[in-house]
Motif scaffolding. Sequence first.
Motif, short mmCIF file in Angstrom:
data_model
loop_
_atom_site.label_atom_id
_atom_site.label_comp_id
_atom_site.label_asym_id
_atom_site.label_seq_id
_atom_site.Cartn_x
_atom_site.Cartn_y
_atom_site.Cartn_z
N ALA B 129 0.73 -1.53 -0.17
CA ALA B 129 -0.41 0.11 -0.10
C ALA B 129 0.79 1.65 -0.06
CB ALA B 129 -1.10 -0.22 0.79
N ARG B 132 2.36 1.71 -3.09
CA ARG B 132 1.54 2.48 -4.14
C ARG B 132 1.13 3.76 -4.64
NH1 ARG B 132 -1.73 -2.48 -3.95
NH2 ARG B 132 -2.51 -2.25 -1.75
N GLY B 155 1.27 -3.85 -13.14
CA GLY B 155 0.17 -4.16 -13.66
C GLY B 155 -0.74 -3.30 -13.77
N ASP B 157 -3.41 -1.41 -13.26
CA ASP B 157 -4.91 -0.40 -12.40
C ASP B 157 -3.58 -0.18 -11.35
OD1 ASP B 157 -5.54 -2.86 -10.76
OD2 ASP B 157 -6.94 -2.74 -11.33
N ASP B 158 -4.57 0.69 -10.08
CA ASP B 158 -3.57 1.63 -8.98
C ASP B 158 -3.25 0.07 -8.34
OD1 ASP B 158 -3.44 3.45 -6.72
OD2 ASP B 158 -4.26 2.91 -6.09
N ARG B 159 -4.15 -1.34 -7.96
CA ARG B 159 -4.44 -1.41 -6.88
C ARG B 159 -3.27 -3.23 -7.37
NH1 ARG B 159 -5.85 -3.05 -3.00
NH2 ARG B 159 -5.04 -5.13 -1.89
N SER B 160 -3.09 -2.89 -8.56
CA SER B 160 -1.57 -3.87 -8.99
C SER B 160 -0.65 -3.53 -9.82
CB SER B 160 -2.85 -5.06 -10.54
OG SER B 160 -2.90 -3.81 -11.35
N SER B 161 -0.58 -1.86 -9.24
CA SER B 161 0.55 -1.34 -9.50
C SER B 161 2.11 -0.82 -8.63
CB SER B 161 0.66 -0.45 -10.09
OG SER B 161 1.89 0.18 -11.28
N TYR B 162 2.91 -1.56 -8.58
CA TYR B 162 3.30 -1.73 -6.63
C TYR B 162 4.61 -2.55 -6.58
CZ TYR B 162 0.80 -5.82 -4.96
OH TYR B 162 0.87 -7.11 -5.23
#
Lengths: 330, 330
Positions: B129, B132, B155, B157-162
Amino acid sequence: MHTATAQASPNIAFIKYWGNLDPHLRIPLNGSISMNLEGLHTRTTVSFDPGLEQDELILNGQPAPAEAIRRVSDILDLVRAMAGVSHPARVESENNFPTGVGIASSAAAFAALAAAASSAAGLSLDEAALSRLARRGSGSACRSVPGGFVEWLPGKDDRSSYAVSIAPPDYWNLVDCIVVVEETHKPVGSSTGHGLAETSPLQACRVADAPRRLESCKKAILARDFEAFAEITELDSNLMHAVMMTSTPALFYWTPISLEIMLSAARWRAGGLPVCYTLDAGPNVHLITTRSYLETLKAKVQSVPGVRRILTAGPGGPVKAVAPHGKIFR
Amino acid sequence: MHTATAQASPNIAFIKYWGNLDPHLRIPLNGSISMNLEGLHTRTTVSFDPGLEQDELILNGQPAPAEAIRRVSDILDLVRAMAGVSHPARVESENNFPTGVGIASSAAAFAALAAAASSAAGLSLDEAALSRLARRGSGSACRSVPGGFVEWLPGKDDRSSYAVSIAPPDYWNLVDCIVVVEETHKPVGSSTGHGLAETSPLQACRVADAPRRLESCKKAILARDFEAFAEITELDSNLMHAVMMTSTPALFYWTPISLEIMLSAARWRAGGLPVCYTLDAGPNVHLITTRSYLETLKAKVQSVPGVRRILTAGPGGPVKAVAPHGKIFR
């Protein structure tokens, strides 16, 4: 004994040839556009002689190495097959420009060879046929056959791959100001380099975008639009070198001084001087300008440390038959 | 008043980030791999304070320009929304490394900001988190959140890109020997540059080939195989700069001295010294070697004319909470 002499100029490509569809026939993956270089030339005399045991090649007064003889014999074989001749030939070839300064001498050499050999064998080939024949010796040689500003139509096979003139030499007063920064031979020759092009992850994209660049470049030349010409020429040079430096092994032809001149050219153009750069498979920088700005450009270039010498050439004519001692006879 | 301080290191990418799928969310077109740089860091203190009228930002002791405040406020807004806080914040940030030497300070800055701001707001975010959140401020900042050798999972989208750690700092004793050749700020910032990537005809090919390079690089790091690591790292750097120099307008970050050092590194490696180069969006050259060869390498680099200074850093740890005056408190 049947003898003929021909003379051809090297050319500088604005849209580059890099990578083959067929390496043996030298069918390129993309079309290219170039300008012949006036005043620089190779003069080649071919004599078919039943008294010879094998083909002989004298380059700039010296017996040539076996590898060079083999490449010349391949072209002579094509001519002998077309003409029904079986004699070996003596080939003498001379450049009026220095070797190893990054001017691709093979283009002028094979254009002159194709013209002299076919004429000596009694053939009367038209321009397209001569261009195809020259291409077999060195791809870019096909572009030294027609005059002035030239496009190599890539084609898909031997018949469809040859060069045509898109504008005569006097159409646009461009000048190639060749900035020599190294006089040694290149470490990796073009034929080897072409074979490495496909190892770059970028080559497919470079090739796919080529029709757009060819169209832009042709349009810029026909409109004599220097700014558009400069942008597409520099982009195309950078694209070829991008492929080279991302091949395996990586090919870096630029030296720090090459880069200094490239970056300077961009600055000079931003300051109002019509100039752009293009580099072949070597470190020397071809700065293209128009005739009226040549002296201004030369003065600027001479102030860059590391510049060894400068050669200049405007748009040159087609390959032509000449007398052995230089007088044009037709 | 709720206050927290965090410290993060910049990172050097071996497989580069260049070009966005979503520029607003900073979702990259391809994954990347980097190493945090030990000993270099940004320390940032965030205080949410109801007495403030608006967010304030002090960078290295100076009030920051409006553009920098805006980027920081965007991250603070995300934190305020998550934590249900509405107060403005005072942000003080300091680097212990010189600015304008080509070390991307925004990566360390936004990693430290994400950690300090979320902690000051009472949030307890896990590593993904935090990564992100840092990514929203500067893409490569997501890689400064985990420790050691790090991969950014691109990723969609926001959730999958870290980013995640692929090996801890002590896994391999690599050293980044940062060769500073220019100390001025870069003419085109990374955010603008990312936006130009798609104007290069080569970007699609660079991106399409990225999964292969990521796999090779990860494998080389996990096997501590320097030769394989060197080849893929230099190739990837050249691929990014190939895209940059074929964008419209063309972006040339290399200077002649950068190129001199790159070509020297290739020669030194051919001579048996384990070294390779990589360059971010700037002229300074990151030479990667192993700890035991560092002094040999530095001696060679110092002999190159034009080198201004050398900084060195081994693999660094993750972002961490620290006391405002530097003592680590958890």
